[in-house]
Motif scaffolding. Structure first.
Motif, PDB file in Angstrom:
ATOM      1  N   ASP A  78      -8.969  -9.441   5.529  1.00  0.00           N
ATOM      2  CA  ASP A  78      -9.112 -10.291   4.344  1.00  0.00           C
ATOM      3  C   ASP A  78      -8.227  -9.795   3.207  1.00  0.00           C
ATOM      4  O   ASP A  78      -7.644 -10.585   2.455  1.00  0.00           O
ATOM      5  N   SER A  79      -8.126  -8.483   3.085  1.00  0.00           N
ATOM      6  CA  SER A  79      -7.275  -7.888   2.058  1.00  0.00           C
ATOM      7  C   SER A  79      -5.813  -8.280   2.281  1.00  0.00           C
ATOM      8  O   SER A  79      -5.110  -8.688   1.356  1.00  0.00           O
ATOM      9  N   GLU A  88      -2.213   0.016  -0.578  1.00  0.00           N
ATOM     10  CA  GLU A  88      -2.304   0.738  -1.856  1.00  0.00           C
ATOM     11  C   GLU A  88      -3.298   0.082  -2.803  1.00  0.00           C
ATOM     12  O   GLU A  88      -3.853   0.734  -3.676  1.00  0.00           O
ATOM     13  N   CYS A  89      -3.545  -1.200  -2.618  1.00  0.00           N
ATOM     14  CA  CYS A  89      -4.491  -1.931  -3.476  1.00  0.00           C
ATOM     15  C   CYS A  89      -5.940  -1.692  -3.063  1.00  0.00           C
ATOM     16  O   CYS A  89      -6.863  -2.209  -3.691  1.00  0.00           O
ATOM     17  N   LEU A 103       3.090   2.096  -7.344  1.00  0.00           N
ATOM     18  CA  LEU A 103       1.693   1.992  -6.914  1.00  0.00           C
ATOM     19  C   LEU A 103       1.199   3.315  -6.342  1.00  0.00           C
ATOM     20  O   LEU A 103       0.075   3.739  -6.614  1.00  0.00           O
ATOM     21  N   ARG A 104       2.022   3.962  -5.556  1.00  0.00           N
ATOM     22  CA  ARG A 104       1.632   5.241  -4.943  1.00  0.00           C
ATOM     23  C   ARG A 104       1.487   6.350  -5.981  1.00  0.00           C
ATOM     24  O   ARG A 104       0.686   7.262  -5.816  1.00  0.00           O
ATOM     25  N   GLU A 105       2.253   6.274  -7.053  1.00  0.00           N
ATOM     26  CA  GLU A 105       2.186   7.282  -8.110  1.00  0.00           C
ATOM     27  C   GLU A 105       0.992   7.065  -9.038  1.00  0.00           C
ATOM     28  O   GLU A 105       0.644   7.947  -9.807  1.00  0.00           O
ATOM     29  N   SER A 106       0.380   5.908  -8.975  1.00  0.00           N
ATOM     30  CA  SER A 106      -0.756   5.577  -9.837  1.00  0.00           C
ATOM     31  C   SER A 106      -1.964   5.218  -8.989  1.00  0.00           C
ATOM     32  O   SER A 106      -2.369   4.067  -8.933  1.00  0.00           O
ATOM     33  N   ALA A 164       5.151  -4.831   2.672  1.00  0.00           N
ATOM     34  CA  ALA A 164       4.027  -5.648   2.210  1.00  0.00           C
ATOM     35  C   ALA A 164       2.701  -5.045   2.682  1.00  0.00           C
ATOM     36  O   ALA A 164       1.734  -4.985   1.916  1.00  0.00           O
ATOM     37  N   GLN A 165       2.647  -4.585   3.919  1.00  0.00           N
ATOM     38  CA  GLN A 165       1.421  -3.966   4.420  1.00  0.00           C
ATOM     39  C   GLN A 165       1.089  -2.680   3.661  1.00  0.00           C
ATOM     40  O   GLN A 165      -0.064  -2.433   3.315  1.00  0.00           O
TER      41      GLN A 165
END
Length: 130
Positions: free
Chosen positions: A59-60, A89-90, A121-124, A83-84
């Motif tokens: 679903d994600s 990361e989300c 995204l990976r840094e945060s 994209a995956q």
């Protein structure tokens, strides 16, 4: 008197729910969301609590693709791995999937658009307490 529906999303620090219940008056409601479960320990027992679970991996992925690519089955080969990774990361959080996916809509450059945002995204990292 007006009715008010106030949403306070992703509250992390205040342990006094009474100070956050700002929508006063007949028919008014304050909705507070938090991933910090320790905030709920001091909550008034009269406050209704609901617990949500993160999205499933499928679903994600579908939600991310719906916003980033407009279709989960239409992912270009060169973007699929990025994209995956971005969807992962989300952390299965619907709002993060929607916002990040929408930010990527129309972007096709792996080197100049997708990779730099994935790095940010990976840094945060998001903190999630379930």
């Amino acid at each position: 008197m007006e009715r008010v529906f106030l949403v306070l999303d992703d509250v992390w620090q205040d342990k006094t729910f009474d100070s956050l219940d700002l929508a006063k008056g007949k028919g008014s409601v304050t909705l507070l969301s938090t991933r910090n479960l320790s905030l709920l320990e001091g909550a008034n027992p009269d406050i209704t609590q609901g617990h949500m679970t993160p999205l499933s991996k499928d679903d994600s992925w579908s939600l991310f693709c719906m916003h980033a690519l407009r279709a989960p089955s239409n992912v270009p080969c060169e973007l699929e791995a990025l994209a995956q990774s971005m969807a992962e990361e989300c952390q299965a959080l619907p709002l993060a999937q929607k916002v990040t996916g929408t930010a990527m809509f129309g972007k096709t450059s792996t080197e100049f658009e997708w990779q730099p945002l994935l790095k940010k995204l990976r840094e945060s990292p998001m903190e999630v307490e379930v």
